[in-house]
Design a protein around this motif. Structure first.
Motif, mmCIF file in Angstrom:
data_model
loop_
_atom_site.group_PDB
_atom_site.id
_atom_site.type_symbol
_atom_site.label_atom_id
_atom_site.label_comp_id
_atom_site.label_asym_id
_atom_site.label_seq_id
_atom_site.Cartn_x
_atom_site.Cartn_y
_atom_site.Cartn_z
ATOM 1 N N PRO A 1 -51.513 -36.032 17.616
ATOM 2 C CA PRO A 1 -52.250 -36.755 18.672
ATOM 3 C C PRO A 1 -51.376 -37.705 19.484
ATOM 4 O O PRO A 1 -51.841 -38.279 20.444
ATOM 5 N N LEU A 2 -50.157 -37.877 19.084
ATOM 6 C CA LEU A 2 -49.293 -38.763 19.848
ATOM 7 C C LEU A 2 -48.176 -37.957 20.491
ATOM 8 O O LEU A 2 -48.152 -36.740 20.432
ATOM 9 N N ASN A 3 -47.232 -38.653 21.065
ATOM 10 C CA ASN A 3 -46.113 -37.960 21.701
ATOM 11 C C ASN A 3 -45.362 -37.110 20.693
ATOM 12 O O ASN A 3 -45.230 -37.477 19.535
ATOM 13 N N VAL A 4 -44.878 -35.995 21.156
ATOM 14 C CA VAL A 4 -44.053 -35.146 20.306
ATOM 15 C C VAL A 4 -42.692 -35.009 20.958
ATOM 16 O O VAL A 4 -42.560 -35.021 22.181
ATOM 17 N N ILE A 5 -41.700 -34.942 20.122
ATOM 18 C CA ILE A 5 -40.360 -34.699 20.615
ATOM 19 C C ILE A 5 -39.860 -33.489 19.842
ATOM 20 O O ILE A 5 -40.017 -33.410 18.637
ATOM 21 N N LYS A 6 -39.335 -32.511 20.550
ATOM 22 C CA LYS A 6 -38.964 -31.264 19.887
ATOM 23 C C LYS A 6 -37.683 -30.725 20.512
ATOM 24 O O LYS A 6 -37.601 -30.584 21.731
ATOM 25 N N TYR A 7 -36.704 -30.460 19.663
ATOM 26 C CA TYR A 7 -35.471 -29.831 20.127
ATOM 27 C C TYR A 7 -35.573 -28.326 19.930
ATOM 28 O O TYR A 7 -36.013 -27.866 18.887
ATOM 29 N N ILE A 8 -35.187 -27.587 20.937
ATOM 30 C CA ILE A 8 -35.186 -26.135 20.829
ATOM 31 C C ILE A 8 -33.784 -25.657 21.202
ATOM 32 O O ILE A 8 -33.291 -25.934 22.295
ATOM 33 N N SER A 9 -33.157 -24.925 20.293
ATOM 34 C CA SER A 9 -31.785 -24.471 20.521
ATOM 35 C C SER A 9 -31.749 -23.082 21.114
ATOM 36 O O SER A 9 -32.570 -22.241 20.773
ATOM 37 N N ALA A 10 -30.780 -22.835 21.967
ATOM 38 C CA ALA A 10 -30.480 -21.472 22.383
ATOM 39 C C ALA A 10 -29.449 -20.967 21.386
ATOM 40 O O ALA A 10 -28.385 -21.551 21.259
ATOM 41 N N SER A 11 -29.759 -19.909 20.670
ATOM 42 C CA SER A 11 -28.749 -19.404 19.748
ATOM 43 C C SER A 11 -28.598 -17.896 19.933
ATOM 44 O O SER A 11 -29.568 -17.172 19.725
ATOM 45 N N PRO A 12 -27.446 -17.444 20.324
ATOM 46 C CA PRO A 12 -26.262 -18.268 20.600
ATOM 47 C C PRO A 12 -26.408 -18.968 21.947
ATOM 48 O O PRO A 12 -27.290 -18.610 22.717
ATOM 49 N N PRO A 13 -25.562 -19.944 22.238
ATOM 50 C CA PRO A 13 -25.608 -20.598 23.546
ATOM 51 C C PRO A 13 -25.446 -19.567 24.657
ATOM 52 O O PRO A 13 -24.738 -18.590 24.479
ATOM 53 N N TYR A 14 -26.125 -19.822 25.753
ATOM 54 C CA TYR A 14 -26.072 -18.852 26.847
ATOM 55 C C TYR A 14 -25.045 -19.286 27.885
ATOM 56 O O TYR A 14 -25.114 -20.401 28.404
ATOM 57 N N ILE A 15 -24.093 -18.415 28.185
ATOM 58 C CA ILE A 15 -23.072 -18.722 29.189
ATOM 59 C C ILE A 15 -23.626 -18.339 30.565
ATOM 60 O O ILE A 15 -24.007 -17.193 30.800
#
Lengths: 172, 165
Positions: free
Chosen positions: B108-122
């Motif tokens: 119900p409150l703010n969410v913080i979410k990291y989402i990784s690109a794997s592998p990193p995109y060139i």
């Protein structure tokens, strides 16, 4: 030997100030076309300036918003807003404000530029500036946005946003 | 005393002072909730810099840089809402399969979410990027902002890409 000792201070001075003293003013310009309507308004435009009409384009003028990315470490000094005025009403002077928050809280206004009230020579194009006091240094977590607030007016199609400039200084 | 006499000492000193601030590794593109656009006719509402009913925003990255991930900050006034944030890449009009996406359970409150690109995109020439923000039909989720993380010199800096997860 004394000569060399003097030199070392000169070199230190040059080394330090060639690094930080070059503080040039830059600006980010945001076109009026970057603004989106709040409250389901329909975007209208004329001469490169934009406004929003609520209720499927039949209602009052509405507010508009735009996001902006300012480099981390930049010291924001002022904003300039570019408006078009077709109403010239003294009591409803629309504003453009620069605001920041960190995604969670802390929404704060940094500067607010208002359409100037003129008693003649309108309709027309006007710009107005507002300083950021004190200057604000951009942090990593910051988000910035511009809000064009028309307020309540008896008039429709009356005030348009043409663009905005955000001025800042970067050390180096 | 011998130190003062060396010419090279001055050069080293200037070099050290000038280049000491070049340690920046990860670049960040800041995309506020206010950058997101509504789909046609959607009623956008704003509270505390967070925007409901917004859907997408285009952005670009320097060619040759490596997109390593995004951080999403959103808020849900009710909770239990499922949202999806994806990064789409297109060459002209064709949307490629490349995506970072993640379903997020919002509290119900703010969410913080990291989402990784794997592998990193060139990033290639002709790449255009879009952040797509989708949610259930209820209007309780507000987008507060997204940070896009990338490296401008991926060859030497790829080692850091796991470090922010």
């Amino acid at each position: 030997m004394i000569k060399y000792k003097k030199n070392i201070f000169i070199v230190l001075f040059l080394a330090l100030f060639s690094n930080v003293a070059i503080s040039q003013e830059s600006k980010i310009s945001i076109s009026g076309s970057s603004f989106n309507p709040l409250g389901g308004g329909h975007t209208q435009f004329w001469n490169g300036c934009y406004w929003s009409r609520l209720n499927d384009g039949q209602g009052d003028d509405g507010n508009m918003y735009a996001g902006v990315d300012i480099p981390i470490g930049a010291s924001i000094t002022r904003i300039t807003a570019h408006f078009q005025d077709w109403a010239n009403q003294e009591d409803t002077r629309p504003k453009l404000s620069l605001r920041k928050h960190n995604g969670f809280s802390g929404l704060a206004g940094l500067a607010e530029a208002q359409i100037p009230f003129v008693t003649m020579d309108y309709p027309g194009y006007y710009k107005s500036s507002a300083d950021v006091i004190p200057h604000y240094v951009v942090q990593e977590d910051d988000f910035f946005e511009l809000m064009f607030v028309v307020g309540e007016s008896f008039f429709i199609n009356s005030y348009h946003i043409c663009g905005a400039d955000i001025y800042y200084q970067l050390a180096k | 005393m011998k130190l003062y006499l060396s010419k090279y000492y001055y050069f080293i000193l200037i070099f050290m002072v000038n280049f000491s601030s070049y340690a920046e590794v990860i670049k960040i593109k800041s995309i506020p909730g206010a950058s997101f656009k509504p789909l046609s006719g959607a009623q956008v509402m704003e509270v505390n810099g967070c925007y409901s009913n917004v859907s997408y925003i285009g952005f670009n990255l320097p060619i040759g840089s490596a997109l390593i991930g995004v951080k999403l900050i959103a808020v849900d006034t009710v909770g239990k809402e499922k949202i999806r944030l994806s990064v789409a890449k297109s060459n002209s009009a064709i949307v490629d399969g490349f995506q970072i996406d993640s379903m997020v359970d919002l509290k119900p409150l703010n969410v913080i979410k990291y989402i990784s690109a794997s592998p990193p995109y060139i990033v290639q020439e002709n790449d255009f990027f879009t952040l797509h923000f989708t949610r259930n039909k209820s209007n309780t989720v507000k987008m507060c902002g997204v940070k896009v993380y990338y490296l401008t010199d991926p060859a030497s800096e790829l080692i850091f890409y796991n470090s922010f997860e």
